[in-house]
Write an enzyme that holds these catalytic residues in place. Structure first.
Site, PDB file in Angstrom:
ATOM      1  N   HIS A 191      -5.954  -5.532 -11.111  1.00  0.00           N
ATOM      2  CA  HIS A 191      -5.391  -6.507 -10.076  1.00  0.00           C
ATOM      3  C   HIS A 191      -5.106  -7.919 -10.576  1.00  0.00           C
ATOM      4  CE1 HIS A 191      -7.938  -3.630  -7.766  1.00  0.00           C
ATOM      5  NE2 HIS A 191      -7.193  -3.967  -6.948  1.00  0.00           N
ATOM      6  N   GLU A 196       0.787  -1.173  -0.030  1.00  0.00           N
ATOM      7  CA  GLU A 196      -0.032  -0.326  -0.056  1.00  0.00           C
ATOM      8  C   GLU A 196       0.994   1.297  -0.011  1.00  0.00           C
ATOM      9  OE1 GLU A 196      -2.811  -0.253  -0.752  1.00  0.00           O
ATOM     10  OE2 GLU A 196      -3.379  -2.354  -0.201  1.00  0.00           O
TER      11      GLU A 196
END
Length: 548
Positions: free
Chosen positions: A450, A363
């Site tokens: 993704h 992240e």
């Protein structure tokens, strides 16, 4: 972090919005990301030098100030129009003296989406990498025919189509859309709200200001001693304040970890304790998730600092912050540029916090990408953005070398996000998750980021470790190749160095897989020479994932 609308970086409004990279030659001497480097980085003994010259915060600031001061002359040398201006975003310097200056662009004071570029200069030699094929910007007028209210109405309609809950229009600004085709005047509208899984939403909608046609839309929120639940007993940076202690790490830019107490807004409450011993490894102790998040931020900071000489996410010595216990049963984690912070949910049943080490590294690496290439989170550039976070998150895990969190080429294996005990993603053979792409195809840009990230993840694994069956650090892998070739890896450290070099000096907001191949070849040439085995390995590995 999960494989549905995911982890987050707030997209810079000046970043381009679609993955159609065009590395265009301009300036004193034309060049592209695939051009041979000016010189190999080797010293007299033949040993290769470090990829970057370490810069202090003051030195970097001075280079940025100098570059901004000469930006008008730079714009002229690049053949930009009279109403175009360059705004310095970042400067990095190679060990051989080459300076790479990253710019955003404006036209008549308006942000140009697709205008970012990187100028590479050594002595009198200058090359440029552009995000857009437009050599210069020109529009008939900066007065819109379509009013802002109409653009905002279109944006609200797009939010409705995206099933955004509690949508609220947050205004519109004029921009120049230069990502594809002829540049046009446009409106960029932002609608805030909540995505289906509870992640905040910042939906950006680009509307032609002359015709009212919707040009594009994207969501700015990307959905990746204490005792932690995942990392065990670890040493963490804290600060004493009077008779108590705080999860405040002043040795790493002042990183703070706070408790949102199941809220979904605000900065949260800074964790404090009467002693400097935190958490007990159980979810019932609220400090436990704080320990894992604080440790993840610490290891990510140290990884970037010790591996690449990077001082914090923006390379300015300033820390981000971490917020834990977000929402109720929130099965996600996200990075948000607007608060410069990491946020973690507690998972299904509030029993599996998303605070695993590779998630933290993943992240926060979205923040590094935002501060450097700004890879747009859509199409192929979005896949590269997501893969960059997987690659660097994996690097953080190996760097930490924590026996409680054994390093591997699996993503999210500890958080059980799918409820079946399996990893979220596999780098050696991405398709093992049932959806991710092992190899590039013409449809890659239409696949969720993704899953299209699998191409670059597979590239990184193969470049690091090679193909075929093997066991690494106790984990078994068996990596195939598109062309049936047998590859020998160059090692993870070199693969990381090449990817980071490409990210920070040659990728732009619109880089696609073909351009990534050229950029990583350029980076490998810079670091190890164009005649080196590393350069040849990069070329062969891209071919092995069908990127030619």
């Amino acid at each position: 972090m999960r494989s549905t609308p995911h982890s987050s970086r707030r997209v810079r409004s000046s970043a381009t919005i679609i993955a159609l990279a065009a590395l265009v030659a301009a300036g004193v001497q034309a060049g592209t990301a695939g051009a041979a480097p000016a010189a190999d980085h080797v010293d007299a003994s033949g040993a290769h030098l470090a990829p970057l010259a370490p810069l202090s915060t003051a030195q970097r600031s001075a280079l940025i100030t100098a570059a901004q001061g000469s930006s008008t002359a730079t714009a002229r040398s690049l053949g930009l129009g009279a109403q175009e201006r360059l705004v310095v975003k970042d400067v990095v310097k190679d060990a051989d003296g080459t300076v790479h200056t990253r710019y955003d662009r404006t036209y008549a004071g308006l942000p140009v989406l697709g205008g970012d570029l990187v100028v590479h200069a050594k002595g009198k030699r200058q090359t440029v990498t552009k995000a857009s094929s437009a050599r210069s910007i020109a529009v008939p007028s900066t007065t819109p025919k379509v009013p802002a209210a109409t653009a905002q109405k279109s944006a609200l309609s797009a939010a409705s189509d995206a099933k955004t809950a509690k949508p609220a229009a947050n205004g519109a600004r004029k921009v120049i859309w230069a990502v594809t085709g002829k540049p046009v005047l446009a409106w960029e509208s932002i609608v805030s709200g909540v995505q289906k899984d509870g992640t905040p939403s910042q939906l950006h909608v680009i509307t032609d200001a002359t015709t009212g046609k919707k040009l594009y839309s994207f969501d700015g929120i990307e959905t990746g001693t204490g005792t932690g639940q995942y990392n065990g007993q670890v040493t963490i940076g804290t600060t004493r304040s009077g008779s108590s202690y705080q999860l405040l790490d002043n040795t790493r830019g002042g990183h703070r970890t706070t408790d949102l107490n199941q809220g979904t807004s605000g900065t949260g409450t800074l964790f404090t304790n009467s002693s400097d011993t935190w958490g007990d490894g159980t979810q019932s102790n609220r400090q436990t998730a704080g320990v894992d998040a604080h440790y993840g931020a610490q290891e990510t900071w140290d990884f970037y600092k010790q591996t690449f000489g990077r001082s914090g996410i923006r390379n300015d010595g300033v820390a981000s912050s971490s917020r834990v216990h977000y929402g109720d049963n929130y099965v996600n984690a996200f990075w948000d540029d607007s608060c410069f912070c990491m946020t973690y949910g507690d998972g299904q049943g509030n029993n599996n916090p998303l605070t695993a080490l590779d998630v933290a590294g993943h992240e926060m690496s979205h923040g590094v990408t935002s501060a450097t290439a700004g890879l747009e989170y859509a199409g192929e550039s979005g896949g590269l953005n997501e893969a960059t976070s997987d690659i660097m998150g994996t690097g953080v895990e190996f760097f930490a070398n924590n026996p409680k969190t054994p390093a591997n080429y699996l993503i999210g294996e500890q958080i059980n996000i799918n409820g079946d005990g399996k990893p979220l993603r596999y780098m050696d053979q991405p398709s093992k998750d049932g959806t991710s792409l092992d190899y590039w195809s013409a449809d890659a840009g239409n696949v969720d980021v993704h899953y299209s990230s699998g191409i670059a993840n597979h590239f990184f694994y193969l470049l690091s470790e090679g193909s075929g069956a093997k066991t690494i650090n106790g984990f078994s892998y068996d990596s195939p190749t598109y062309d049936g070739s047998t590859l020998t890896g160059i090692g993870r450290d070199k693969a990381l160095a090449i990817w980071y070099k490409a990210l920070t000096t040659y990728f732009t907001s619109t880089t696609n897989y073909s351009a990534a191949r050229q950029a990583t070849l350029q980076a490998a040439g810079d670091l190890y020479g164009t005649n080196g085995s590393e350069y040849q390995a990069v070329a062969a590995t891209w071919t092995a994932v069908n990127v030619n």
